[in-house]
Design a protein around this motif. Structure first.
Motif, PDB file in Angstrom:
ATOM      1  N   VAL A 190       0.856  -1.186   0.000  1.00 44.76           N
ATOM      2  CA  VAL A 190       0.000   0.000   0.000  1.00 44.76           C
ATOM      3  C   VAL A 190       0.890   1.234   0.000  1.00 44.76           C
ATOM      4  O   VAL A 190       1.715   1.412   0.906  1.00 44.76           O
ATOM      5  CB  VAL A 190      -0.914   0.040   1.243  1.00 44.76           C
ATOM      6  CG1 VAL A 190      -1.766   1.308   1.243  1.00 44.76           C
ATOM      7  CG2 VAL A 190      -1.790  -1.200   1.303  1.00 44.76           C
ATOM      8  N   ALA A 191       0.741   2.083  -1.010  1.00 38.17           N
ATOM      9  CA  ALA A 191       1.432   3.366  -1.054  1.00 38.17           C
ATOM     10  C   ALA A 191       0.391   4.467  -0.931  1.00 38.17           C
ATOM     11  O   ALA A 191      -0.562   4.513  -1.715  1.00 38.17           O
ATOM     12  CB  ALA A 191       2.218   3.519  -2.350  1.00 38.17           C
ATOM     13  N   HIS A 192       0.559   5.345   0.064  1.00 37.71           N
ATOM     14  CA  HIS A 192      -0.397   6.438   0.266  1.00 37.71           C
ATOM     15  C   HIS A 192       0.285   7.777   0.010  1.00 37.71           C
ATOM     16  O   HIS A 192       1.414   8.006   0.439  1.00 37.71           O
ATOM     17  CB  HIS A 192      -0.956   6.422   1.692  1.00 37.71           C
ATOM     18  CG  HIS A 192      -1.908   7.548   1.961  1.00 37.71           C
ATOM     19  ND1 HIS A 192      -1.599   8.618   2.769  1.00 37.71           N
ATOM     20  CD2 HIS A 192      -3.162   7.783   1.487  1.00 37.71           C
ATOM     21  CE1 HIS A 192      -2.623   9.456   2.807  1.00 37.71           C
ATOM     22  NE2 HIS A 192      -3.574   8.977   2.039  1.00 37.71           N
ATOM     23  N   SER A 193      -0.385   8.642  -0.738  1.00 37.07           N
ATOM     24  CA  SER A 193       0.042  10.019  -0.947  1.00 37.07           C
ATOM     25  C   SER A 193       1.471  10.066  -1.506  1.00 37.07           C
ATOM     26  O   SER A 193       1.759   9.460  -2.535  1.00 37.07           O
ATOM     27  CB  SER A 193      -0.105  10.804   0.354  1.00 37.07           C
ATOM     28  OG  SER A 193       0.006  12.179   0.139  1.00 37.07           O
ATOM     29  N   MET A 194       2.409  10.763  -0.822  1.00 33.18           N
ATOM     30  CA  MET A 194       3.774  10.865  -1.329  1.00 33.18           C
ATOM     31  C   MET A 194       4.504   9.529  -1.300  1.00 33.18           C
ATOM     32  O   MET A 194       5.552   9.369  -1.941  1.00 33.18           O
ATOM     33  CB  MET A 194       4.569  11.913  -0.548  1.00 33.18           C
ATOM     34  CG  MET A 194       5.825  12.380  -1.270  1.00 33.18           C
ATOM     35  SD  MET A 194       6.805  13.577  -0.320  1.00 33.18           S
ATOM     36  CE  MET A 194       5.801  15.042  -0.506  1.00 33.18           C
ATOM     37  N   GLY A 195       3.964   8.549  -0.587  1.00 33.51           N
ATOM     38  CA  GLY A 195       4.536   7.206  -0.648  1.00 33.51           C
ATOM     39  C   GLY A 195       4.550   6.648  -2.056  1.00 33.51           C
ATOM     40  O   GLY A 195       5.368   5.774  -2.383  1.00 33.51           O
ATOM     41  N   ASN A 196       3.672   7.149  -2.929  1.00 35.04           N
ATOM     42  CA  ASN A 196       3.662   6.727  -4.324  1.00 35.04           C
ATOM     43  C   ASN A 196       4.866   7.272  -5.093  1.00 35.04           C
ATOM     44  O   ASN A 196       5.394   6.622  -5.991  1.00 35.04           O
ATOM     45  CB  ASN A 196       2.364   7.181  -4.994  1.00 35.04           C
ATOM     46  CG  ASN A 196       1.168   6.384  -4.526  1.00 35.04           C
ATOM     47  OD1 ASN A 196       0.762   5.406  -5.143  1.00 35.04           O
ATOM     48  ND2 ASN A 196       0.575   6.817  -3.405  1.00 35.04           N
ATOM     49  N   TYR A 197       5.276   8.492  -4.741  1.00 29.10           N
ATOM     50  CA  TYR A 197       6.483   9.063  -5.348  1.00 29.10           C
ATOM     51  C   TYR A 197       7.712   8.279  -4.886  1.00 29.10           C
ATOM     52  O   TYR A 197       8.633   8.008  -5.675  1.00 29.10           O
ATOM     53  CB  TYR A 197       6.596  10.533  -4.959  1.00 29.10           C
ATOM     54  CG  TYR A 197       7.810  11.238  -5.510  1.00 29.10           C
ATOM     55  CD1 TYR A 197       7.935  11.495  -6.868  1.00 29.10           C
ATOM     56  CD2 TYR A 197       8.827  11.675  -4.652  1.00 29.10           C
ATOM     57  CE1 TYR A 197       9.057  12.155  -7.363  1.00 29.10           C
ATOM     58  CE2 TYR A 197       9.938  12.335  -5.136  1.00 29.10           C
ATOM     59  CZ  TYR A 197      10.047  12.577  -6.499  1.00 29.10           C
ATOM     60  OH  TYR A 197      11.155  13.238  -6.988  1.00 29.10           O
ATOM     61  N   LEU A 198       7.729   7.897  -3.607  1.00 31.58           N
ATOM     62  CA  LEU A 198       8.787   7.029  -3.101  1.00 31.58           C
ATOM     63  C   LEU A 198       8.787   5.702  -3.854  1.00 31.58           C
ATOM     64  O   LEU A 198       9.844   5.196  -4.258  1.00 31.58           O
ATOM     65  CB  LEU A 198       8.576   6.788  -1.609  1.00 31.58           C
ATOM     66  CG  LEU A 198       9.454   5.737  -0.922  1.00 31.58           C
ATOM     67  CD1 LEU A 198      10.917   6.120  -0.997  1.00 31.58           C
ATOM     68  CD2 LEU A 198       9.025   5.560   0.529  1.00 31.58           C
ATOM     69  N   LEU A 199       7.605   5.133  -4.067  1.00 32.01           N
ATOM     70  CA  LEU A 199       7.498   3.859  -4.782  1.00 32.01           C
ATOM     71  C   LEU A 199       8.017   3.983  -6.206  1.00 32.01           C
ATOM     72  O   LEU A 199       8.704   3.087  -6.706  1.00 32.01           O
ATOM     73  CB  LEU A 199       6.040   3.388  -4.785  1.00 32.01           C
ATOM     74  CG  LEU A 199       5.733   2.103  -5.544  1.00 32.01           C
ATOM     75  CD1 LEU A 199       6.532   0.931  -4.984  1.00 32.01           C
ATOM     76  CD2 LEU A 199       4.239   1.803  -5.506  1.00 32.01           C
ATOM     77  N   ARG A 200       7.688   5.097  -6.872  1.00 32.30           N
ATOM     78  CA  ARG A 200       8.189   5.303  -8.238  1.00 32.30           C
ATOM     79  C   ARG A 200       9.714   5.234  -8.283  1.00 32.30           C
ATOM     80  O   ARG A 200      10.306   4.540  -9.117  1.00 32.30           O
ATOM     81  CB  ARG A 200       7.740   6.660  -8.774  1.00 32.30           C
ATOM     82  CG  ARG A 200       8.301   6.950 -10.169  1.00 32.30           C
ATOM     83  CD  ARG A 200       8.937   8.338 -10.272  1.00 32.30           C
ATOM     84  NE  ARG A 200       7.919   9.375 -10.319  1.00 32.30           N
ATOM     85  CZ  ARG A 200       8.142  10.592 -10.829  1.00 32.30           C
ATOM     86  NH1 ARG A 200       9.327  10.895 -11.339  1.00 32.30           N
ATOM     87  NH2 ARG A 200       7.201  11.518 -10.783  1.00 32.30           N
ATOM     88  N   ASN A 201      10.358   5.938  -7.356  1.00 39.43           N
ATOM     89  CA  ASN A 201      11.814   5.981  -7.357  1.00 39.43           C
ATOM     90  C   ASN A 201      12.429   4.663  -6.902  1.00 39.43           C
ATOM     91  O   ASN A 201      13.490   4.259  -7.395  1.00 39.43           O
ATOM     92  CB  ASN A 201      12.283   7.151  -6.487  1.00 39.43           C
ATOM     93  CG  ASN A 201      12.048   8.493  -7.155  1.00 39.43           C
ATOM     94  OD1 ASN A 201      12.807   8.902  -8.026  1.00 39.43           O
ATOM     95  ND2 ASN A 201      10.983   9.170  -6.775  1.00 39.43           N
ATOM     96  N   ALA A 202      11.757   3.948  -5.985  1.00 38.93           N
ATOM     97  CA  ALA A 202      12.231   2.628  -5.582  1.00 38.93           C
ATOM     98  C   ALA A 202      12.128   1.641  -6.740  1.00 38.93           C
ATOM     99  O   ALA A 202      13.014   0.799  -6.947  1.00 38.93           O
ATOM    100  CB  ALA A 202      11.432   2.121  -4.389  1.00 38.93           C
ATOM    101  N   LEU A 203      11.032   1.739  -7.507  1.00 34.01           N
ATOM    102  CA  LEU A 203      10.865   0.881  -8.678  1.00 34.01           C
ATOM    103  C   LEU A 203      11.999   1.111  -9.675  1.00 34.01           C
ATOM    104  O   LEU A 203      12.592   0.152 -10.202  1.00 34.01           O
ATOM    105  CB  LEU A 203       9.509   1.163  -9.330  1.00 34.01           C
ATOM    106  CG  LEU A 203       9.239   0.449 -10.662  1.00 34.01           C
ATOM    107  CD1 LEU A 203       9.094  -1.052 -10.452  1.00 34.01           C
ATOM    108  CD2 LEU A 203       7.983   1.021 -11.322  1.00 34.01           C
ATOM    109  N   GLN A 204      12.337   2.372  -9.909  1.00 25.79           N
ATOM    110  CA  GLN A 204      13.420   2.673 -10.843  1.00 25.79           C
ATOM    111  C   GLN A 204      14.755   2.154 -10.330  1.00 25.79           C
ATOM    112  O   GLN A 204      15.592   1.687 -11.113  1.00 25.79           O
ATOM    113  CB  GLN A 204      13.479   4.177 -11.101  1.00 25.79           C
ATOM    114  CG  GLN A 204      12.261   4.750 -11.811  1.00 25.79           C
ATOM    115  CD  GLN A 204      12.000   4.090 -13.151  1.00 25.79           C
ATOM    116  OE1 GLN A 204      12.929   3.824 -13.928  1.00 25.79           O
ATOM    117  NE2 GLN A 204      10.735   3.791 -13.436  1.00 25.79           N
ATOM    118  N   ALA A 205      14.950   2.189  -9.002  1.00 24.95           N
ATOM    119  CA  ALA A 205      16.175   1.643  -8.426  1.00 24.95           C
ATOM    120  C   ALA A 205      16.247   0.128  -8.639  1.00 24.95           C
ATOM    121  O   ALA A 205      17.306  -0.421  -8.968  1.00 24.95           O
ATOM    122  CB  ALA A 205      16.249   1.972  -6.935  1.00 24.95           C
TER     123      ALA A 205
END
Length: 352
Positions: A190-205
């Protein structure tokens, strides 16, 4: 009667002088490195239903790495292994699934654990129990226009490789287990709010770490809720386009009246937000992506929630997510109706 739940965590926050004190971790990145992780568990207590959970006891797993922590001859001990073992046993004992939370902006360490505890209490049922874990990145817990938002966004980006590292360590732990020791639980993110931006960058990593190889199918469901992320993210390979590789299903919950994201859109110069409008285009979405419009069920109290906390507080949304976690097909979830023109489901307010 007081309610107590245990929440597991990984964090790359700065360690305070006494990590076993309730505050445990501060608002900055770990001073060793943004990649330095500590693992543990917190006992969360609330006095009555509807009140917030408070941190009653914190247990940080011991960590010793020869040449890095204390001395050159010490025995190697990973905190992640101890926490994963405890969590695996809990999942087996309760026949539960695991929900992993990436929290949003303005969320200090205790609040991150409190929100994870709320999800465990609200989203789990007697027939389908869940355990929760949270990756607590160093959001500073302050809702200050411009400065705190920009600081949190920088820290989310700086924490991306730590999230990828935590997930890769978890997968390595599973590979090391004998199959007879597997807990057979479904894992949900579950990614909430800015956690989605964190998820985007983690995915790219993770994509970079794998050197172009396919991503592993890790999750049953990935929930993108009130996403403070660009509305073209699911079509852009530099953002979240490859996210569906990680899951069997991707659930996007959005609300067109989410005032917190409207402010983010207008004042920060961002494009339209995924958590407000849903995806920019519907023509290229994978079939495994389900869109859920929460506009009519997003109002919560107090008013400062700004139609942004519905996943924690609205009974209709909680019931919807419970059904998804239980494996109900999208078209069979009660309380929804299909909106063909927008290729999404709409959650209807409960009749009062």
């Amino acid at each position: 009667m007081a309610e107590t739940v245990t929440v597991y965590f990984a964090t790359n926050r700065e360690e305070l002088p006494d990590p076993d004190e309730p505050e445990g971790f501060g608002p900055g990145l770990n001073r060793r490195s943004p990649l330095w992780l500590r693992y543990g568990a917190g006992d969360m207590v609330r006095q009555k239903k509807g009140s917030p959970f408070r941190l009653a006891a914190l247990r940080v797993a011991p960590e010793s790495i020869p040449g890095v922590t204390v001395g050159e001859t010490e025995e190697k001990k990973l905190g992640s292994t101890a926490v994963f073992d405890a969590l695996r046993r809990r999942l087996i004992d309760r026949k539960a699934d695991l929900v992993l939370l990436l929290h949003g902006y303005g969320c200090d360490f205790e609040t991150a654990l409190s929100h994870a505890a709320e999800l465990r209490a609200a989203w789990g049922t007697a027939s389908h129990p869940i355990e929760t874990a949270v990756f607590s990145w160093p959001s500073d817990g302050k809702i200050v226009p411009w400065i705190a938002y920009a600081s949190d966004r920088d820290d989310a980006r700086s924490s991306a490789k730590a999230v990828a590292r935590a997930l890769e360590r978890f997968l390595a732990y599973l590979r090391e287990l004998d199959r007879s020791a597997w807990c057979k639980a479904d894992l949900h993110l579950v990614a909430h709010s800015m956690g989605n931006y964190l998820l985007r960058n983690a995915l790219q990593a993770m994509i970079g770490d794998l050197g172009g190889r396919p991503l592993p199918r890790v999750f049953k469901n990935i929930f993108l809720i009130a996403a403070d992320e660009d509305n073209d993210a699911l079509e852009d390979p530099r953002k979240l386009a490859r996210l569906p590789e990680l899951a069997e299903f991707v659930q996007v919950y959005f609300a067109r009246n989410d005032a917190a994201l409207t402010i983010s859109d207008i004042t920060k110069g961002h494009p339209d937000r995924l958590g407000s409008t849903g995806p920019r285009t519907l023509t290229s979405l994978p079939h495994k992506v389900t869109l859920v419009d929460c506009t009519e069920v997003s109002e919560t109290s107090p008013a400062k929630d700004a139609h942004h906390q519905y996943r924690r507080k609205r009974p209709e949304v909680i019931a919807d997510i419970r059904a998804v976690l239980a494996g109900t097909a999208p078209e069979d979830v009660k309380g929804r109706e299909w909106v063909a023109a927008r290729r999404c489901f709409r959650i209807l307010p409960a009749k009062r």
